[in-house]
Design a protein around this motif. Structure first.
Motif, short mmCIF file in Angstrom:
data_model
loop_
_atom_site.label_atom_id
_atom_site.label_comp_id
_atom_site.label_asym_id
_atom_site.label_seq_id
_atom_site.Cartn_x
_atom_site.Cartn_y
_atom_site.Cartn_z
N ALA A 21 11.11 -2.52 0.02
CA ALA A 21 11.95 -2.13 -1.11
C ALA A 21 13.35 -1.78 -0.65
CB ALA A 21 11.32 -0.95 -1.85
N ALA A 22 13.46 -1.01 0.44
CA ALA A 22 14.77 -0.61 0.95
C ALA A 22 15.58 -1.81 1.42
CB ALA A 22 14.60 0.40 2.08
N GLU A 23 14.95 -2.76 2.10
CA GLU A 23 15.65 -3.97 2.54
C GLU A 23 16.16 -4.76 1.34
OE1 GLU A 23 12.92 -6.16 4.94
OE2 GLU A 23 13.09 -4.77 6.64
N ASN A 24 15.30 -4.89 0.31
CA ASN A 24 15.69 -5.67 -0.87
C ASN A 24 16.75 -4.97 -1.71
OD1 ASN A 24 14.13 -7.90 -0.27
ND2 ASN A 24 12.33 -7.05 -1.25
N ALA A 25 16.81 -3.65 -1.66
CA ALA A 25 17.85 -2.91 -2.38
C ALA A 25 19.12 -2.78 -1.54
CB ALA A 25 17.34 -1.52 -2.76
N ASN A 37 14.67 -7.29 -8.03
CA ASN A 37 14.61 -5.83 -8.14
C ASN A 37 13.22 -5.31 -8.49
OD1 ASN A 37 15.75 -3.28 -8.01
ND2 ASN A 37 16.28 -3.27 -10.17
N ALA A 38 12.22 -5.72 -7.73
CA ALA A 38 10.84 -5.28 -7.96
C ALA A 38 10.69 -3.80 -7.65
CB ALA A 38 9.89 -6.08 -7.08
N ASP A 39 9.78 -3.17 -8.36
CA ASP A 39 9.34 -1.82 -8.01
C ASP A 39 8.02 -1.97 -7.25
OD1 ASP A 39 11.39 -0.35 -9.27
OD2 ASP A 39 10.39 -0.56 -11.20
N TYR A 40 7.94 -1.33 -6.09
CA TYR A 40 6.75 -1.40 -5.24
C TYR A 40 5.90 -0.18 -5.58
CZ TYR A 40 9.62 -4.92 -3.17
OH TYR A 40 10.40 -6.04 -2.99
N VAL A 41 4.92 -0.37 -6.45
CA VAL A 41 4.25 0.71 -7.16
C VAL A 41 3.13 1.37 -6.36
CG1 VAL A 41 2.94 1.28 -9.24
CG2 VAL A 41 4.83 -0.34 -9.37
N ASP A 42 2.22 0.57 -5.81
CA ASP A 42 1.03 1.18 -5.22
C ASP A 42 0.33 0.20 -4.29
OD1 ASP A 42 -0.82 3.20 -4.77
OD2 ASP A 42 -1.78 3.05 -6.73
N ASP A 44 -3.92 -0.36 -2.50
CA ASP A 44 -5.33 0.04 -2.45
C ASP A 44 -5.88 -0.50 -1.13
OD1 ASP A 44 -8.13 0.15 -2.60
OD2 ASP A 44 -8.16 -0.26 -4.75
N VAL A 45 -6.05 0.38 -0.16
CA VAL A 45 -6.48 -0.07 1.17
C VAL A 45 -7.93 -0.55 1.18
CG1 VAL A 45 -4.77 1.25 2.46
CG2 VAL A 45 -6.99 2.27 1.98
N ASP A 46 -8.75 -0.07 0.28
CA ASP A 46 -10.14 -0.53 0.23
C ASP A 46 -10.24 -1.98 -0.25
OD1 ASP A 46 -11.16 1.92 1.15
OD2 ASP A 46 -11.17 2.73 -0.89
N ASN A 47 -9.39 -2.34 -1.18
CA ASN A 47 -9.42 -3.69 -1.75
C ASN A 47 -8.31 -4.59 -1.22
OD1 ASN A 47 -11.69 -3.42 -3.57
ND2 ASN A 47 -10.40 -1.94 -4.65
N LEU A 48 -7.50 -4.08 -0.28
CA LEU A 48 -6.40 -4.83 0.35
C LEU A 48 -5.45 -5.41 -0.69
CD1 LEU A 48 -8.43 -6.65 3.16
CD2 LEU A 48 -7.05 -4.58 3.37
N THR A 49 -5.03 -4.56 -1.64
CA THR A 49 -4.12 -5.00 -2.68
C THR A 49 -2.85 -4.16 -2.70
OG1 THR A 49 -5.06 -3.55 -4.38
CG2 THR A 49 -6.00 -5.78 -4.20
N VAL A 50 -1.80 -4.76 -3.24
CA VAL A 50 -0.57 -4.03 -3.57
C VAL A 50 -0.21 -4.35 -5.01
CG1 VAL A 50 0.29 -4.04 -1.19
CG2 VAL A 50 1.05 -5.80 -2.79
N THR A 51 0.53 -3.45 -5.63
CA THR A 51 0.97 -3.62 -7.00
C THR A 51 2.49 -3.49 -7.04
OG1 THR A 51 -1.08 -2.64 -7.80
CG2 THR A 51 0.74 -2.80 -9.38
N LEU A 52 3.13 -4.48 -7.67
CA LEU A 52 4.57 -4.48 -7.88
C LEU A 52 4.84 -4.61 -9.37
CD1 LEU A 52 4.18 -5.53 -4.89
CD2 LEU A 52 6.25 -6.83 -5.23
N GLU A 53 6.03 -4.22 -9.79
CA GLU A 53 6.45 -4.44 -11.17
C GLU A 53 7.80 -5.15 -11.17
OE1 GLU A 53 6.45 -0.90 -13.55
OE2 GLU A 53 4.26 -0.74 -13.48
N PHE A 54 7.94 -6.12 -12.07
CA PHE A 54 9.18 -6.88 -12.23
C PHE A 54 9.61 -6.78 -13.69
CE2 PHE A 54 6.63 -9.05 -9.02
CZ PHE A 54 7.54 -9.31 -8.00
N LYS A 55 10.86 -6.43 -13.92
CA LYS A 55 11.41 -6.49 -15.28
C LYS A 55 12.10 -7.85 -15.42
CE LYS A 55 14.34 -4.29 -18.67
NZ LYS A 55 15.26 -3.20 -18.97
#
Length: 160
Positions: A21-25, A37-42, A44-55
């Protein structure tokens, strides 16, 4: 999946997402990932996932006024790559990607991108990503993709 190069500590994975996020900003703000300008939200290490938000922004629209298919591909690619990078701490270039367009995005929609490591092999990560409308829950697109395992190659002294 017991790969020693994948991070299992949530704080470390989130720290990597925050670095992206810092590099992209910062230094990459004028490049496509920065412009989205994605938001890097969360994560889940158990499911090996990440969540981003894009407007959805006006410059991302096609001539019909909907989210451009190429931008959808870029959002999916960025989401899957962010997952691979967050869990390894290393840049992971795209090798292959197959996209399925299901619906459309409109101006000012907020899309939730979820990226998941399906398998982390010796040389390649197999990934899935999806984009959903945050308000309606409508699925916009999905992809399966492959990314080069740079972290493993660097640890073994291989030049990619």
């Amino acid at each position: 999946m017991a790969n020693t190069f994948l991070l299992t500590d949530r704080n470390a994975v989130m720290e990597n997402l925050n670095k992206i996020a810092a590099e992209n900003a910062g230094e990459h703000r004028e490049r496509v990932n920065g412009l989205m300008n994605a938001d890097y939200v969360d994560c889940d290490v158990d499911n090996l996932t990440v969540t981003l938000e894009f407007k959805v922004k006006p410059w991302e629209l096609n001539r019909a006024g909907f989210l451009h298919g190429g931008i959808i591909c870029t959002m999916l690619d960025h989401t899957a790559a962010a997952a691979a990078s967050a869990f390894t701490g290393s840049w992971c270039p795209t090798v292959d990607m197959d996209v399925r367009f299901i619906s459309f995005g409109k101006p000012d929609d907020i899309l939730i991108g979820t990226g998941r490591i399906v398998s982390a092999g010796k040389n390649i990560f197999h990934m899935e990503a999806s984009l959903k409308n945050k308000t309606s829950g409508r699925l916009i697109a999905t992809c399966t993709a492959a990314y080069l395992n740079i972290a493993r190659q660097q640890s073994e002294g291989v030049n990619p």
